[in-house]
Design an enzyme around this catalytic site. Structure first.
Site: not given
Ligand SMILES: NC(=O)C1=CN([C@@H]2O[C@H](COP(=O)(O)OP(=O)(O)OC[C@H]3O[C@@H](n4cnc5c(N)ncnc54)[C@H](OP(=O)(O)O)[C@@H]3O)[C@@H](O)[C@H]2O)C=CC1
Ligand SMILES: Nc1c(N[C@@H]2O[C@H](COP(=O)(O)O)[C@@H](O)[C@H]2O)[nH]c(=O)[nH]c1=O
Ligand SMILES: [Zn+2]
Length: 363
Positions: A59, A82, A91, A175, A211, A302
């Site tokens: 506002e 607010c 506001c 990936s 990221l 999770a």
């Molecule tokens: N294509 C896509 O969209 C994406 C692909 N990927 C791929 O996924 C793979 C990684 O996946 P993943 O191994 O499952 O990894 P995550 O990124 O899900 O990490 C999992 C780890 O996070 C830690 N953690 C801490 N707090 C929590 C919680 N509250 N709940 C669960 N985990 C927790 C644990 O390790 P600790 O106990 O040591 O803390 C756990 O083992 C990679 O190969 C990556 O390339 C990843 C993201 C996006």
């Molecule tokens: N592999 C994959 C993704 N992966 C996600 O993007 C992250 C990488 O981000 P950056 O390093 O900022 O480019 C990676 O860790 C995972 O969370 N995202 C997508 O849109 N398409 C894809 O095929």
């Molecule tokens: Zn306001």
């Protein structure tokens, strides 16, 4: 307090205010991102939206940018103005002083310091006030803020980039990239309108991600980054640690800091980082109301188990990876189908060779 007879003109200007309110998403937390349009003789004389950091409010931004006197104008606001004097004045006072004649509101503000009082104060000053205009649309935009007050947690959005058969990486961890450029750009725009991106240490170790938002013009809208890392395994040489000076970075852990991380890395030690209710409260205390979960499968599962995933943006490519690939969701150990969480389809958007499915949690 809602009104059924808004005119098409009202809807048109409120639509404009709603589009302004979307501009600030990801930059205003913990404040809501509000839009405001000032209209006189059916012409827009001022427009505003909540500014980065949450102030000035929409506002005030609209009143100070008005090209002519707001005396006698109608103000369209996406959230009840607010009534409390926070760090800046209320506001409602600014609208009263500007002598606006009417205020049309979309959503009421659930903040107990405001809730209905904004409307009361405006009415007491002789201003005509109507609320409920495009409330449903406004409620969606303000969800992160509402959740922070009503659910004690941020809004959680999951972004998944998978193959046609729902795999997010090969067995060996490769990936990059599964989805195409268009999908990835859409993913970057999602980053821009969230307060933080959340990943697990598995993803940090496998991908060494940045990221950041790398869309032209939105580079400075990169959100904060959070890694869930119980044992503080993230390397000092990782992209996230190296860029922490530029973009706020938080590592949530259960151990004390034994490595030589630079002071720009915020290490937050909790007793149990698997307690997602507690983690959520800490997110709110950091001022985060919209959190984008970018994986991996373990962390996302999770949040799904906790029923905390509110929105899903599922980008699906045309590749088939096969059963040895990593599934987007881990085992949820369901015993019966009726226990499965369901997500309602909101939008299907072709993105070249990929498709985006946007879904929301069913209550
Ligand atoms: N294509 C896509 O969209 C994406 C692909 N990927 C791929 O996924 C793979 C990684 O996946 P993943 O191994 O499952 O990894 P995550 O990124 O899900 O990490 C999992 C780890 O996070 C830690 N953690 C801490 N707090 C929590 C919680 N509250 N709940 C669960 N985990 C927790 C644990 O390790 P600790 O106990 O040591 O803390 C756990 O083992 C990679 O190969 C990556 O390339 C990843 C993201 C996006
Ligand atoms: N592999 C994959 C993704 N992966 C996600 O993007 C992250 C990488 O981000 P950056 O390093 O900022 O480019 C990676 O860790 C995972 O969370 N995202 C997508 O849109 N398409 C894809 O095929
Ligand atoms: Zn306001």
């Amino acid at each position: 307090m809602t009104h059924e007879s808004f005119t098409d003109i009202d809807y048109g200007f409120m639509k404009h205010a709603l589009s302004l309110s979307k501009r600030g998403l990801g930059t205003t937390a913990p404040n809501p991102s509000v839009g405001c349009v000032l209209v006189k003789n059916n012409h827009v004389i001022g427009q505003g939206w909540t500014q980065p950091g949450g102030r000035p409010h929409a506002e005030i931004h609209a009143l100070t940018s008005a090209v002519s006197s707001p005396d006698g104008a109608t103000a369209y606001v996406t959230l009840e103005p607010c009534a409390h004097k926070g760090q800046s004045g209320a506001c409602t006072d600014a609208l009263i002083q500007a002598n606006v004649k009417r205020v049309i509101i979309a959503s009421l503000d659930p903040n107990p310091q405001v809730n209905g009082k904004g409307i009361e104060d405006l009415k007491a000053a002789g201003i005509a006030v109507l609320s409920g205009c495009m409330k449903e649309e406004a409620d969606k935009i303000h969800r992160g803020f509402f959740f922070s007050l009503q659910k004690n947690r941020p809004l959680y959005t999951a972004k998944i980039a998978s193959s046609l058969d729902g795999k997010i990486a090969l067995q060996c961890g490769e990936s990059k990239w599964i989805t195409n450029d268009q999908s990835r750009m859409r993913g970057h725009s999602l980053r821009a309108n969230h307060d933080a991106i959340l990943i697990g240490i598995g993803t940090a170790l496998a991908d060494n991600p940045s990221l950041t938002c790398r869309l032209k013009g939105l580079e400075n809208q990169s959100p904060k980054r959070i890694v869930m890392d119980r044992q503080l395994r993230i390397p000092i040489t990782s992209e996230l640690v190296l860029s922490a000076e530029k973009i706020p970075t938080y590592i949530f852990t259960e151990v004390s800091n034994s490595k030589d991380y630079p002071p720009s890395v915020n290490i937050i030690t909790l007793n149990n980082i698997k307690d997602l209710k507690e983690v959520s409260r800490v997110f709110l205390s950091l001022g985060l109301t919209r959190v984008l979960i970018e994986g991996g499968a373990t962390l996302l599962s999770a949040f799904i188990e906790e029923d905390f995933v509110d929105d899903i943006y599922w980008f699906r490519s045309n590749q088939v990876i096969g059963a040895d690939g990593l599934s987007a969701i881990r085992s949820l150990a369901l015993r019966q189908l009726s226990d499965a969480k369901r997500y309602k389809l909101q939008e299907l958007l072709p993105l070249g060779t990929d498709i985006l499915e946007r879904r929301t949690r069913r209550r």
